[in-house]
Design a protein around this motif. Structure first.
Motif, short mmCIF file in Angstrom:
data_model
loop_
_atom_site.label_atom_id
_atom_site.label_comp_id
_atom_site.label_asym_id
_atom_site.label_seq_id
_atom_site.Cartn_x
_atom_site.Cartn_y
_atom_site.Cartn_z
N PRO A 52 0.81 -1.23 0.00
CA PRO A 52 0.00 0.00 0.00
C PRO A 52 0.84 1.28 0.00
O PRO A 52 0.49 2.26 -0.65
CB PRO A 52 -0.82 -0.11 1.30
CG PRO A 52 -0.87 -1.57 1.58
CD PRO A 52 0.45 -2.11 1.10
N MET A 53 1.98 1.26 0.68
CA MET A 53 2.85 2.43 0.72
C MET A 53 3.42 2.70 -0.68
O MET A 53 3.47 3.84 -1.13
CB MET A 53 3.99 2.23 1.72
CG MET A 53 4.93 3.42 1.81
SD MET A 53 6.35 3.13 2.86
CE MET A 53 7.21 1.87 1.94
N MET A 54 3.84 1.64 -1.37
CA MET A 54 4.39 1.81 -2.71
C MET A 54 3.31 2.30 -3.67
O MET A 54 3.57 3.19 -4.50
CB MET A 54 5.00 0.49 -3.19
CG MET A 54 6.24 0.10 -2.40
SD MET A 54 6.79 -1.59 -2.70
CE MET A 54 7.57 -1.40 -4.30
N GLU A 55 2.09 1.78 -3.57
CA GLU A 55 0.98 2.23 -4.41
C GLU A 55 0.68 3.71 -4.16
O GLU A 55 0.47 4.48 -5.10
CB GLU A 55 -0.27 1.39 -4.15
CG GLU A 55 -0.19 -0.02 -4.67
CD GLU A 55 -0.16 -0.11 -6.19
OE1 GLU A 55 -0.74 0.78 -6.86
OE2 GLU A 55 0.44 -1.06 -6.69
N LYS A 56 0.69 4.11 -2.90
CA LYS A 56 0.43 5.51 -2.55
C LYS A 56 1.51 6.42 -3.15
O LYS A 56 1.20 7.47 -3.73
CB LYS A 56 0.40 5.67 -1.03
CG LYS A 56 0.19 7.08 -0.56
CD LYS A 56 0.23 7.15 0.95
CE LYS A 56 0.27 8.60 1.41
NZ LYS A 56 0.61 8.72 2.82
N ASN A 57 2.76 6.02 -3.03
CA ASN A 57 3.86 6.82 -3.56
C ASN A 57 3.83 6.88 -5.09
O ASN A 57 4.13 7.93 -5.68
CB ASN A 57 5.20 6.30 -3.06
CG ASN A 57 5.42 6.60 -1.59
OD1 ASN A 57 4.92 7.58 -1.07
ND2 ASN A 57 6.14 5.73 -0.91
N LEU A 58 3.47 5.78 -5.74
CA LEU A 58 3.34 5.81 -7.20
C LEU A 58 2.21 6.74 -7.63
O LEU A 58 2.33 7.46 -8.62
CB LEU A 58 3.10 4.39 -7.74
CG LEU A 58 4.32 3.49 -7.84
CD1 LEU A 58 3.89 2.07 -8.20
CD2 LEU A 58 5.32 4.02 -8.85
N ASP A 59 1.12 6.76 -6.87
CA ASP A 59 0.02 7.66 -7.18
C ASP A 59 0.44 9.11 -7.01
O ASP A 59 0.09 9.97 -7.82
CB ASP A 59 -1.19 7.34 -6.30
CG ASP A 59 -2.41 8.14 -6.71
OD1 ASP A 59 -2.79 8.08 -7.90
OD2 ASP A 59 -2.99 8.83 -5.84
N GLN A 60 1.22 9.39 -5.97
CA GLN A 60 1.73 10.76 -5.77
C GLN A 60 2.66 11.16 -6.91
O GLN A 60 2.61 12.31 -7.37
CB GLN A 60 2.47 10.86 -4.43
CG GLN A 60 1.55 10.82 -3.23
CD GLN A 60 2.32 10.83 -1.92
OE1 GLN A 60 3.49 10.44 -1.85
NE2 GLN A 60 1.65 11.24 -0.86
N LEU A 61 3.49 10.23 -7.39
CA LEU A 61 4.37 10.50 -8.52
C LEU A 61 3.53 10.80 -9.77
O LEU A 61 3.81 11.75 -10.50
CB LEU A 61 5.30 9.31 -8.77
CG LEU A 61 6.21 9.40 -9.99
CD1 LEU A 61 7.16 10.58 -9.87
CD2 LEU A 61 6.97 8.09 -10.18
#
Length: 72
Positions: A52-61
């Protein structure tokens, strides 16, 4: 590398597909695990924590890039 000396690798790939006008960012985390049950359980826990943290960071990118390209 973990405390037990096992490698953990984070890889990010940028794949541009000009025919579709699409750029794909792929982020993966690799963890070397053994056959012991608690090592497998640990990898499942890492997936639940990091995923979930990686998905959140990809969405922010994605949002950052979209904002930058819309201002051009």
């Amino acid at each position: 590398i973990t405390a037990k000396g096992k490698p953990q690798i984070s890889t990010m790939r940028v794949i541009y597909q000009p025919q579709q006008g699409v750029t794909i960012v792929q982020w993966q985390f690799e963890q070397s695990i053994g056959w012991l049950p608690w090592e497998k359980l640990g990898s499942i826990m890492n997936d639940k924590i990091l995923g979930p943290m990686m998905e959140k960071n990809l969405d922010q990118l994605r949002r950052l890039i979209e904002a930058e390209t819309s201002s051009l």
